[in-house]
Design an enzyme around this catalytic site. Structure first.
Site, PDB file in Angstrom:
ATOM      1  N   GLY A 105       5.818  -2.672  -3.624  1.00 54.80           N
ATOM      2  CA  GLY A 105       6.047  -4.137  -3.870  1.00 54.80           C
ATOM      3  C   GLY A 105       5.233  -4.703  -2.784  1.00 54.80           C
ATOM      4  O   GLY A 105       4.441  -5.661  -2.846  1.00 54.80           O
ATOM      5  N   ASP A 106       5.220  -4.046  -1.545  1.00 55.35           N
ATOM      6  CA  ASP A 106       4.750  -4.741  -0.237  1.00 55.35           C
ATOM      7  C   ASP A 106       3.282  -4.352  -0.385  1.00 55.35           C
ATOM      8  O   ASP A 106       2.318  -5.390   0.028  1.00 55.35           O
ATOM      9  CB  ASP A 106       5.287  -3.905   0.975  1.00 55.35           C
TER      10      ASP A 106
END
Length: 309
Positions: free
Chosen positions: A251-252
């Site tokens: 997600g980062d």
């Protein structure tokens, strides 16, 4: 310059083993300490892509020094605020049977004085940056409306703000209308207060948030891909499958990719395609907050984008 904010960073202790069995002795095959926390991961990926990155947040103790030393070694401009408590460690166990188990420490207790020192640093740092990424959980002692306050400061300084958090920190944060948020499906369900059963439901829920003033909502759906919702419409992207070694930090990588795309002026189609390829390449690497640059370029041509009604 892109500024990343990490209010509860961590040293990620990544272990590999054949399998993890509760209640028994588990022999670890390999162990690695990695500077982590969502905003730290975003900055790491930005530096991999040779983007100038400034990072701020709260660090304490030996684990805090470990993170700061690493970030300096990769060329990030570090503006961390020191706290009395020890920065947390998280354990990620990657088992050969495909399961990933995370054990997340709560982090240090942050005093009001320490928080206000951080806010002053943030107010100065933001003046040197074009875009701000605010990511991750909030350390103990910090009010859950902190992101609302930080985004308000960003908006007052005419900076683009991206928010990637969960729970009440996310609920309060969207009240200040960040430019973009990146919830996963469960986090989006928390915001809207009901279960989302399919892509159409997810798109409708994201549209509601756009109508409240958020320009872009990007929903990560794991193996189902990414959904981008904005006034331009709804796009669904799915990258080709890869052998996942570590999904922590995927997600980062999406957030980092979008931060770069926004500053480069890419359209929704190109931004989503790039983010999907970046996330897939992140899953194919062992270390969290790292992407396989060559694989990312290879996957970019294979990402499928579908326009949804």
């Amino acid at each position: 310059m892109i500024l990343t904010v990490t209010l509860n960073p961590a040293v990620d202790k990544t272990y590999t083993t054949d399998s993890l069995i509760l209640g028994q002795v588990n022999r670890i095959a390999t162990a690695q300490n990695i500077a982590g926390g969502k905003g730290v991961n975003v900055a790491k990926i930005l530096r991999q892509c040779e983007y100038p990155a400034m990072t701020c947040g709260l660090l304490g103790g030996y684990t805090g020094l470990f993170i700061e030393d690493y970030m300096k070694s990769i060329g990030a401009d570090c503006r961390f605020t020191k706290v009395a408590g020890e920065t947390r460690s998280n354990i990620n166990v990657l088992a050969g049977d495909g399961y990933v188990t995370e054990l997340l420490e709560p982090g240090p207790e942050v005093s009001d004085e320490e928080l206000e020192l951080f806010v002053k640093v943030y107010e100065e740092a933001i003046k040197e940056c074009e875009l701000v990424v605010l990511s991750g959980s909030v350390a103990r002692g910090i009010r859950t409306d902190i992101y609302k306050r930080l985004i308000k400061i960003g908006n007052e300084n005419k900076k683009i703000c991206i928010l990637d958090t969960s729970g009440e920190a996310l609920r309060f944060g969207i009240e200040s209308c960040p430019y973009m948020i990146k919830p996963n499906q469960k986090e989006l369900e928390y915001l809207v207060g009901h279960k989302l059963t399919d892509i159409e439901d997810i798109a409708d829920a994201a549209r509601e948030l756009c109508e409240e003033g958020i320009a872009k909502v990007v929903v990560s759906m794991g193996g189902k891909g990414l959904l981008s919702v904005s006034k331009e419409g709804v796009l669904w992207a799915k990258a080709p499958s890869v052998k996942a070694l570590n999904t922590v930090g995927c997600g980062d990588s999406v957030v980092a990719s979008y931060a770069m795309s926004i500053l480069e002026g890419e359209d929704d189609f190109s931004s989503l395609k790039r983010a999907a390829a970046t996330a897939a390449s992140s899953a194919a690497t062992f270390q969290s907050g790292e992407i396989a640059l060559g694989l990312s370029k290879e996957l970019l041509a294979k990402v499928q984008i579908e326009k949804k009604d």
